[in-house]
Design a protein around this motif. Sequence first.
Motif, mmCIF file in Angstrom:
data_model
loop_
_atom_site.group_PDB
_atom_site.id
_atom_site.type_symbol
_atom_site.label_atom_id
_atom_site.label_comp_id
_atom_site.label_asym_id
_atom_site.label_seq_id
_atom_site.Cartn_x
_atom_site.Cartn_y
_atom_site.Cartn_z
ATOM 1 N N LEU A 122 0.820 -1.215 0.000
ATOM 2 C CA LEU A 122 0.000 0.000 0.000
ATOM 3 C C LEU A 122 0.853 1.263 0.000
ATOM 4 C CD1 LEU A 122 -2.728 -1.103 2.575
ATOM 5 C CD2 LEU A 122 -3.119 -0.620 0.137
ATOM 6 N N LEU A 123 1.951 1.243 0.756
ATOM 7 C CA LEU A 123 2.746 2.463 0.932
ATOM 8 C C LEU A 123 3.851 2.622 -0.105
ATOM 9 C CD1 LEU A 123 3.190 2.548 4.829
ATOM 10 C CD2 LEU A 123 1.620 3.906 3.426
ATOM 11 N N ASP A 124 4.454 1.520 -0.518
ATOM 12 C CA ASP A 124 5.638 1.595 -1.380
ATOM 13 C C ASP A 124 5.394 2.321 -2.693
ATOM 14 O OD1 ASP A 124 8.319 1.175 -1.436
ATOM 15 O OD2 ASP A 124 8.219 -0.813 -2.343
ATOM 16 N N PRO A 125 4.243 2.141 -3.369
ATOM 17 C CA PRO A 125 4.052 2.823 -4.663
ATOM 18 C C PRO A 125 3.843 4.344 -4.534
ATOM 19 C CG PRO A 125 2.588 0.919 -4.432
ATOM 20 C CD PRO A 125 3.134 1.223 -3.078
ATOM 21 N N LEU A 126 3.533 4.815 -3.338
ATOM 22 C CA LEU A 126 3.210 6.237 -3.159
ATOM 23 C C LEU A 126 4.467 7.091 -3.111
ATOM 24 C CD1 LEU A 126 0.519 6.035 -0.317
ATOM 25 C CD2 LEU A 126 0.109 6.186 -2.785
ATOM 26 N N PRO A 127 4.371 8.353 -3.560
ATOM 27 C CA PRO A 127 5.456 9.294 -3.263
ATOM 28 C C PRO A 127 5.664 9.345 -1.756
ATOM 29 C CG PRO A 127 3.896 10.255 -4.826
ATOM 30 C CD PRO A 127 3.274 8.982 -4.317
ATOM 31 N N TYR A 128 6.903 9.570 -1.338
ATOM 32 C CA TYR A 128 7.194 9.498 0.097
ATOM 33 C C TYR A 128 6.388 10.513 0.900
ATOM 34 C CZ TYR A 128 11.082 6.528 -1.283
ATOM 35 O OH TYR A 128 11.828 5.501 -1.798
ATOM 36 N N SER A 129 6.098 11.675 0.314
ATOM 37 C CA SER A 129 5.310 12.673 1.035
ATOM 38 C C SER A 129 3.891 12.160 1.282
ATOM 39 C CB SER A 129 5.259 13.988 0.249
ATOM 40 O OG SER A 129 4.713 13.779 -1.048
ATOM 41 N N ASP A 130 3.313 11.452 0.293
ATOM 42 C CA ASP A 130 1.973 10.883 0.469
ATOM 43 C C ASP A 130 2.002 9.733 1.471
ATOM 44 O OD1 ASP A 130 0.841 12.653 -1.265
ATOM 45 O OD2 ASP A 130 0.833 11.303 -2.982
ATOM 46 N N ALA A 131 3.056 8.914 1.400
ATOM 47 C CA ALA A 131 3.172 7.801 2.345
ATOM 48 C C ALA A 131 3.305 8.324 3.773
ATOM 49 C CB ALA A 131 4.382 6.939 1.982
ATOM 50 N N LEU A 132 4.066 9.402 3.957
ATOM 51 C CA LEU A 132 4.196 9.994 5.296
ATOM 52 C C LEU A 132 2.864 10.569 5.749
ATOM 53 C CD1 LEU A 132 5.968 10.858 7.682
ATOM 54 C CD2 LEU A 132 6.444 12.980 6.437
ATOM 55 N N ARG A 133 2.126 11.171 4.831
ATOM 56 C CA ARG A 133 0.808 11.713 5.170
ATOM 57 C C ARG A 133 -0.101 10.603 5.695
ATOM 58 N NH1 ARG A 133 -3.849 11.577 2.325
ATOM 59 N NH2 ARG A 133 -5.421 13.186 2.710
ATOM 60 N N GLU A 134 -0.083 9.462 5.027
ATOM 61 C CA GLU A 134 -0.901 8.333 5.472
ATOM 62 C C GLU A 134 -0.434 7.826 6.836
ATOM 63 O OE1 GLU A 134 -3.605 7.204 4.175
ATOM 64 O OE2 GLU A 134 -3.543 8.494 2.404
ATOM 65 N N LEU A 135 0.879 7.798 7.045
ATOM 66 C CA LEU A 135 1.414 7.332 8.328
ATOM 67 C C LEU A 135 0.977 8.243 9.471
ATOM 68 C CD1 LEU A 135 3.379 5.342 9.792
ATOM 69 C CD2 LEU A 135 5.157 7.077 9.426
ATOM 70 N N LEU A 136 1.061 9.553 9.250
ATOM 71 C CA LEU A 136 0.724 10.494 10.314
ATOM 72 C C LEU A 136 -0.776 10.585 10.569
ATOM 73 C CD1 LEU A 136 3.239 13.415 9.626
ATOM 74 C CD2 LEU A 136 3.471 11.441 11.145
ATOM 75 N N ALA A 137 -1.577 10.097 9.626
ATOM 76 C CA ALA A 137 -3.025 10.073 9.839
ATOM 77 C C ALA A 137 -3.435 8.938 10.774
ATOM 78 C CB ALA A 137 -3.751 9.931 8.499
ATOM 79 N N LEU A 138 -2.512 8.028 11.067
ATOM 80 C CA LEU A 138 -2.788 6.903 11.947
ATOM 81 C C LEU A 138 -2.607 7.293 13.410
ATOM 82 C CD1 LEU A 138 -0.759 4.204 9.974
ATOM 83 C CD2 LEU A 138 -3.242 4.563 9.869
ATOM 84 N N SER A 139 -3.082 6.464 14.299
ATOM 85 C CA SER A 139 -2.835 6.675 15.727
ATOM 86 C C SER A 139 -1.373 6.353 16.020
ATOM 87 C CB SER A 139 -3.741 5.777 16.559
ATOM 88 O OG SER A 139 -3.334 4.425 16.429
ATOM 89 N N PRO A 140 -0.834 6.846 17.143
ATOM 90 C CA PRO A 140 0.569 6.536 17.484
ATOM 91 C C PRO A 140 0.862 5.039 17.512
ATOM 92 C CG PRO A 140 -0.217 8.330 18.857
ATOM 93 C CD PRO A 140 -1.409 7.836 18.083
ATOM 94 N N VAL A 141 -0.056 4.265 18.058
ATOM 95 C CA VAL A 141 0.176 2.817 18.123
ATOM 96 C C VAL A 141 0.205 2.213 16.726
ATOM 97 C CG1 VAL A 141 -0.777 0.620 18.922
ATOM 98 C CG2 VAL A 141 -0.834 2.626 20.428
#
Length: 456
Positions: free
Chosen positions: A32-51
């Motif tokens: 899911l994350l690898d095909p995305l530009p790194y900025s988009d992948a980071l955006r998805e990561l930060l939208a998650l809860s800390p856990v």
Amino acid sequence: MLDQDHIEEVREIGPDLREAIAAGDAERISALLDPLPYSDALRELLALSPVERDGVLELVPAELAAELIEEAPDEMAADLVERLEPERAAEILEELDSDVQADVIGEMDADDAEAVLSEMDAQDAADVRRLAAYEDNTAGGLMMAEVFRFSDKDTVGKVLRTFASEEDDFERYRGQHPYIVNEAGEPTGVVSLRGLLTAKRSAHLTDIMVRPMTVPVDMPLERLEDIFDEHPFLGIPVVDTDGLLVGVVSRSAVAEAVLERSESESLKRQGVVGDELRSMPTWLRSRRRLAWLSANIVLNIIAASVISAYEETLAAVIALAVFLPMVSDMSGCSGNQAVGVTMRELSLGLVRPMDALRVWFKEISVGVINGIALGLLIGIVAWIWKGNPALGLVIGAALALNTMLAVSIGGVVPLLLKRLGQDPAAASGPLLTTVTDMAGFFFVLSFATLMMPWLI
């Protein structure tokens, strides 16, 4: 621009990503994350809860986790790393260049940083400790410890064989030219790729090398920026106080540091401290903002006390209330222009605190001209609007004087704050606002008190 299909893909990835995290499906998360530009992948990561973020960084390959860490601002990157087990954090950091490692480690709590460093390769950890000790925005603080170096006894053939056999490692050198060092470790030469390809393989590097330009570890960012503007280098070797080669500072690292400094100063002038992101804890963001806003309450109370001292004048000539904010706001704009120019010249190294008197003379020259022009303009407006020439004189004179004061403060205060070891970007704005408000109210109301017989 991103096409609509990609935008929809980014919007829809969240539920699938959370489902994969809950299932512990590392392959699905990476897919899911690898095909995305790194900025988009980071955006998805930060939208998650800390856990959930911890789960992603624990499950994905270390290379992908490292790319996400590198994409994040330093403070957020450090927070992401601190939450991981030291062994996993070290595995991820090992995938980053030494300068990025030092930036992240430098933002971490000392105990957490040492726990991670103890799990890293001993030489890599030593490089990180050394880099983290240098001042930010100096050659030492910006350089990477990885240097594409060879002995002055090596041949062209050895360099070419290195190119062919160490392709993965070569990526860490960011396209550096090979640097030549003597037995003591001092840089004695640099060779171009063109020179390597046209020379005989048996030729010694000393036969085709040229003397390299070097910079000391304490060279400031402003001077580095000038050097890269003047020369087409992709990187410059950095030497310590003994003249030994300790790293290379790249053009991209300097350009990124210049941009970060500009963004940081802009945020500080607006009262935003640190690398604030909305994915950070709410209480942390609130506490940081309140520290700045609370100080501004005190400063505004001081400015408002001037109005309180002239309540009778303001009650007698209620028209003054219309023009009070105009005088303070217009003067503040002039002062902010002066602050901006001084901050720009400070960043370029064109002025120093000792230049305060010269800077003041330059600013007051502009302030006198603009103050008189603006004073005449608003004075005429006040006269025509309220039909009272005395009111126009009061407002015009107040604005003229306050403009001169504002540009003086805006030009000089950042230099004085710099001399006192304070951050001029963060403190100049509130000080300027308070003084221009207080002085503007004082000028208007005191002049009105003197002119009271002609205003009523």
